[in-house]
Motif scaffolding. Structure first.
Motif, PDB file in Angstrom:
ATOM      1  N   VAL A   1       0.762  -1.365   0.177  1.00 47.57           N
ATOM      2  CA  VAL A   1       0.297  -0.609  -0.575  1.00 47.57           C
ATOM      3  C   VAL A   1       1.032   1.071  -0.056  1.00 47.57           C
ATOM      4  O   VAL A   1       0.524   2.219  -0.990  1.00 47.57           O
ATOM      5  CB  VAL A   1      -0.636   0.137   1.324  1.00 47.57           C
ATOM      6  N   ALA A   2       1.804   1.306   0.813  1.00 45.61           N
ATOM      7  CA  ALA A   2       2.956   2.238   0.929  1.00 45.61           C
ATOM      8  C   ALA A   2       3.757   1.852  -0.755  1.00 45.61           C
ATOM      9  O   ALA A   2       3.722   3.440  -1.013  1.00 45.61           O
ATOM     10  CB  ALA A   2       3.700   2.254   2.079  1.00 45.61           C
TER      11      ALA A   2
ATOM     12  N   LEU B   1       4.313   5.687  -5.639  1.00 45.40           N
ATOM     13  CA  LEU B   1       4.205   5.682  -6.641  1.00 45.40           C
ATOM     14  C   LEU B   1       3.631   6.681  -7.217  1.00 45.40           C
ATOM     15  O   LEU B   1       3.872   7.710  -8.365  1.00 45.40           O
ATOM     16  CB  LEU B   1       3.642   4.420  -7.381  1.00 45.40           C
ATOM     17  N   ARG B   2       2.715   7.004  -6.840  1.00 44.61           N
ATOM     18  CA  ARG B   2       1.166   7.525  -7.261  1.00 44.61           C
ATOM     19  C   ARG B   2       1.922   9.128  -7.279  1.00 44.61           C
ATOM     20  O   ARG B   2       1.581  10.841  -8.039  1.00 44.61           O
ATOM     21  CB  ARG B   2      -0.226   7.648  -6.868  1.00 44.61           C
ATOM     22  N   GLU B   3       2.239   9.069  -5.598  1.00 46.52           N
ATOM     23  CA  GLU B   3       3.023  11.238  -5.527  1.00 46.52           C
ATOM     24  C   GLU B   3       3.912  11.410  -6.386  1.00 46.52           C
ATOM     25  O   GLU B   3       4.719  12.150  -6.455  1.00 46.52           O
ATOM     26  CB  GLU B   3       3.829  10.964  -4.216  1.00 46.52           C
TER      27      GLU B   3
ATOM     28  N   ILE C   1       2.550   3.890 -13.437  1.00 46.91           N
ATOM     29  CA  ILE C   1       2.167   2.276 -13.641  1.00 46.91           C
ATOM     30  C   ILE C   1       0.929   1.283 -13.169  1.00 46.91           C
ATOM     31  O   ILE C   1       1.472   1.382 -12.082  1.00 46.91           O
ATOM     32  CB  ILE C   1       3.679   1.463 -13.130  1.00 46.91           C
ATOM     33  N   PRO C   2       1.049   0.470 -13.849  1.00 43.70           N
ATOM     34  CA  PRO C   2      -0.616  -0.235 -13.588  1.00 43.70           C
ATOM     35  C   PRO C   2      -0.304  -0.558 -11.642  1.00 43.70           C
ATOM     36  O   PRO C   2       1.508  -2.202 -11.992  1.00 43.70           O
ATOM     37  CB  PRO C   2      -0.869  -1.099 -14.327  1.00 43.70           C
ATOM     38  N   VAL C   3      -0.458  -1.192 -10.947  1.00 45.95           N
ATOM     39  CA  VAL C   3      -0.419  -1.937  -9.853  1.00 45.95           C
ATOM     40  C   VAL C   3      -1.233  -3.366  -9.326  1.00 45.95           C
ATOM     41  O   VAL C   3      -2.718  -2.828  -8.890  1.00 45.95           O
ATOM     42  CB  VAL C   3      -0.217  -0.946  -8.554  1.00 45.95           C
TER      43      VAL C   3
ATOM     44  N   GLN D   1      -7.770   5.630  -6.042  1.00 47.96           N
ATOM     45  CA  GLN D   1      -6.344   6.432  -6.794  1.00 47.96           C
ATOM     46  C   GLN D   1      -6.604   5.970  -7.720  1.00 47.96           C
ATOM     47  O   GLN D   1      -4.869   6.449  -7.956  1.00 47.96           O
ATOM     48  CB  GLN D   1      -5.982   6.545  -4.924  1.00 47.96           C
ATOM     49  N   GLY D   2      -7.115   4.482  -7.727  1.00 45.78           N
ATOM     50  CA  GLY D   2      -6.353   4.224  -9.357  1.00 45.78           C
ATOM     51  C   GLY D   2      -5.780   2.495  -9.071  1.00 45.78           C
ATOM     52  O   GLY D   2      -4.914   2.308  -9.961  1.00 45.78           O
TER      53      GLY D   2
END
Length: 834
Positions: free
Chosen positions: A776-777, A782-784, A789-791, A809-810
């Protein structure tokens, strides 16, 4: 009076005789007295003894005082009358009685008795001396007239003696007045004709005045009477004058010279002339202020005591425990309302009678009263059993007698006993039940936590086995015999995964895929499946109404829950029976008992529990009630408390894992629901499940066919997993699916690789729980940093609301551990296609 006086008291009333005797003893009067109760007894005493004075009640049992006068002869006598009749008094004087006293109800006439007696004796002596000298003079006149004329000096001497006798009489009257003064009795004489009043010096002194400061006027008294007392007092006086009552007694307040008011007790008698007209009123006046003050203080104290008793009674009435007051023989003197109800249960012991205040206790429940009045073997309280109820009782002595042991030993043994006992009774039945439930809940929670920890580690092991087994089973080089072996390995691996899932369900740590779900189609489908799989001698009944049955639930878990309960019912009906499944939508109230940890209590059939549910549901909310019942053997009472414990089973070895009901327990709890169990040995068992209802209809869901795993196109996939074995299995599986895997043991390592190979990595496949930095972190980082990239996340723990937030959040996808290879392939293909 220096010499002792011999006195005969003739009185037939016992109370008056005793009052006279007590008065003589209290005042230490110098009287040697005899008491006669009748005229005949008085005659016998007078015939044998001589007396200085005789006191006679006018009305006697065998006559009147007049009938005794002939036996008294020359002895001076007083008549005591209760009527105060003037004619009687005049007649008594005519017959030789020296004086009379008027009785009053309080015996105040005794205060003036010594004075009247002394005055009477003085008069008698004076008159006797006068009579003696008069007789002597007459004799001398008759016999010696000539000598008397010649001897004038002797006559003058006789006159002097008479003058001395008169002086002695005046002195006797003066002594009487002094005695009245010493007794603090004020006297007054009211002339009803002239309205003049003669007030004694003591009367004036008692209200603070000197002799010359108050005149002989009725207004002197009237103007000083307290205004509120004047009317009633004058009314009493007028009644007395108007012959309603000849004598009267009245209390009133009289103003003192200093302005204060003193309480006065006034007693008076009315005298009439020969025509019967009232002409005088004679009375006495006593200051009773101190007595009144004492009476007021006593009345105030009584009021305080009554108020304290009322407050104590109210306090006892509100105490939630029973309180009894017993005497030394065990008789119930007092009981508060709680104790009265407890006595009906504990003291009758099923005998059909009720024990109440005034009855004698011999026992409470299974304990005798003497046993309860001793110190318990342990602690401070005795435990008392009555049927299915449990009470705690403590006894304490009240005002123990001298020699009673301080530890409250029984009064039924040797030694002095307390006069009273207080018993406090607590009904701890519900408290013990709650304590047992809490202990069971704590035990279940501890087992669940331990099981979840084991299951998480076991999940990683099974993920490796499942992935390798699936990959090996798809190998073209595998022989048919080995392929069959791999199928067995795959089946057993999936069986082990299901056991892990049961453990996670029980501990409420399973990963749920909750969505709006209409339970009715699911229940119908399950009923059809059960008709095909259950033995033919077990019939299935499905009942439901025309309501909406939408809940927020994981369909797989709902199916598992129904299956587990159905299997449990099947095993309870080895000779056949009926399995009933009912579905209802209800709205109900609130209940306060509980069988499940962290849940609201299981409700009665007509009222689902609404309090304490995660999500804040309240009064009037809708619930879906799923009832699954059988007509089997039922659950014994000693087994019922353990049915939700993991690994608890009554079946033989190899016949069951003991996780079926434990899994149901966890599924219901994780969906915010409730479960209730009703059972009777030989009659069957009913499980009732309550799930919060949703107001929305479920959307139609098209399930994709993933029986054929989609393959990759050589994309680079970063695998982030702390377990080397699981990471290696994932890497091997991805290679088989035509992906190029990179490896990282945690989020920080993954970030470092992305810094180097970021342009090449097409997807991140990450575990959620890892040391240093979890999945999760890693996703948030990655988003920050702006990397889109797909997760895809892999997790063996429930994520609930956190998962919804991540998807918002994606987050592209998530899968539970251990993942099936085809499901993993489909999730990755979908993520890459987005």
């Amino acid at each position: 009076m220096s010499e002792r006086l011999r006195l005969l008291m003739v009185e037939d009333d016992t109370v008056d005789r005793m009052a006279f005797e007590r008065f003589v003893e209290r005042e230490s009067l110098p009287y040697d007295y005899r008491v006669a109760a009748s005229i005949s007894e008085a005659r016998e005493i007078l015939a044998a003894e001589q007396f200085d004075i005789v006191l006679m009640d006018f009305m006697l049992g065998d006559g009147t005082a007049f009938d005794l006068l002939d036996a008294i002869e020359e002895t001076p006598s007083l008549v005591i009358t209760g009527t105060g009749d003037e004619k009687t008094s005049v007649e008594a004087m005519k017959r030789g009685v020296y004086d009379y006293l008027v009785k009053d109800p309080r015996g105040n006439y005794l205060v003036t008795l010594p004075i009247v007696v002394e005055n009477t004796l003085e008069r008698w002596r004076a008159e006797r001396e006068l009579a003696h000298y008069q007789a002597h003079l007459e004799d001398m006149v008759a016999e010696r007239t000539e000598e008397l004329v010649a001897t004038g000096e002797e006559l003058r001497a006789e006159i002097d003696r008479r003058r001395q006798a008169e002086e002695a009489l005046r002195e006797a009257i003066l002594r009487q007045q002094e005695a009245v003064k010493a007794a603090n009795v004020g006297l007054w004489d009211w002339d009803l004709v002239t309205n003049k009043v003669s007030y004694s010096t003591e009367w004036k002194r008692q209200i603070g005045y000197e002799e010359h400061e108050i005149g002989d006027d009725f207004e002197e008294w009237r103007s000083r009477v307290y205004p509120d007392d004047l009317g009633p007092t004058l009314e009493r006086v007028q009644h007395s004058i108007a012959e309603t009552r000849r004598d009267h007694q009245v209390e009133f307040r009289l103003r003192h010279k200093d302005g204060s008011y003193r309480w006065i007790l006034a007693q008076a008698s009315v005298l009439q002339d020969e025509t019967g007209r009232p002409v005088r009123m004679l009375g006495s006046h006593v200051d009773i202020t101190e007595r009144k003050r004492a009476e007021e203080e006593r009345a105030h104290l009584v009021t305080q005591i009554r108020e304290q008793a009322r407050q104590m009674e109210q306090t006892l009435a509100t105490v939630p425990a029973g309180v009894l007051l017993l005497d030394a023989r065990g008789r119930v003197l007092q009981a508060n309302p709680v104790a009265e109800g407890q006595l009906d249960v504990m003291a009758s012991a099923g005998g059909g009678w009720k024990t109440s205040v005034g009855d004698t206790l011999t026992h409470l429940g299974d304990r005798s009263l003497p046993e309860l009045l001793t110190s318990p073997p342990r602690g401070l309280w005795h435990e008392v059993k009555t049927g299915s109820r449990t009470f705690e009782v403590i006894a304490r002595p009240v005002e123990p007698a001298l020699g009673t042991a301080s530890d409250g030993r029984s009064p039924y043994g040797n030694g002095s006993a307390p006069e009273h006992w207080v018993l406090v009774i607590n009904d701890v039945t519900r408290e013990r039940e709650i304590r047992a439930q809490l202990q069971q809940q704590e035990r279940l929670a501890a087992v669940g936590q331990l099981a979840a920890g084991i299951a998480h580690d076991f999940n990683n092991i099974m993920a490796t086995i499942v992935l390798y087994a699936q990959m090996a089973g798809q190998s073209q080089e595998l022989s048919e015999q080995n392929r069959e072996k791999m199928v067995v390995i795959n089946q057993q691996a999936h069986h082990a995964s299901r056991l892990i899932q049961q453990i996670l369900d029980f501990s409420r740590r399973a990963v749920l895929e909750r969505r709006p779900l209409d339970l009715l189609p699911l229940v119908k489908e399950q009923a059809k499946l059960l008709e095909r799989t259950l033995p033919e001698h077990i019939g299935i009944e499905l009942n439901y109404g025309r309501d909406e049955y939408t809940v927020d639930a994981d369909p797989t878990r709902m199916q598992q829950m129904i299956t587990n309960l159905a299997v449990n019912a099947r095993d309870a009906m080895p000779q056949g029976g009926t399995l009933r499944i009912e579905l209802e939508r209800i709205t109900g109230g609130r209940d306060k008992s509980s069988l499940l940890p962290e849940m609201s209590p299981p409700p009665p059939l007509l009222s689902p529990p609404l309090g304490g549910i995660k999500g804040g549901r309240g009064e009037g909310e809708a619930w879906i009630r799923l009832t699954i019942s059988d007509t089997g053997t039922g659950i014994p009472p000693d087994v019922l408390p353990h049915i939700f414990e993991p690994f608890f089973t009554t079946k033989g070895p190899g016949e069951g894992s003991g996780l079926g009901l434990a899994q149901v327990y966890g599924i219901v709890g994780q969906h915010g629901g409730h479960i209730d169990v009703h059972t009777q040995v030989g009659q069957g068992t009913t499980f009732t499940i309550y799930l919060p209802a949703l107001q929305v209809r479920p959307a139609e869901t098209l399930l994709s066919d993933v029986s054929v795993a989609p393959r990759g196109r050589g994309e680079v996939v970063l695998v982030v997993e702390d377990s080397k074995a699981v990471r290696a299995a994932l890497v091997a599986g991805l290679r088989q699916l035509n992906y190029q895997p990179l490896e990282a043991a945690n989020g920080q390592e993954a970030l470092a690789l992305l810094e180097e190979e970021g342009q090449q990595v097409a997807l991140v496949l990450s575990d959620v729980v890892m040391p240093v930095m979890g999945g999760v972190a890693l996703f948030h980082t990655l988003r920050e940093r702006g990397w889109q990239i797909p997760v895809v996340l892999l997790t063996g723990h429930p994520m609930d609301e956190e998962l919804d937030e991540l998807q918002a959040q994606g987050l592209n996808a998530w899968l539970p551990k251990p993942p099936r290879l085809e499901h993993l392939a489909q999730a990755m293909a979908d993520a890459l296609s987005e």
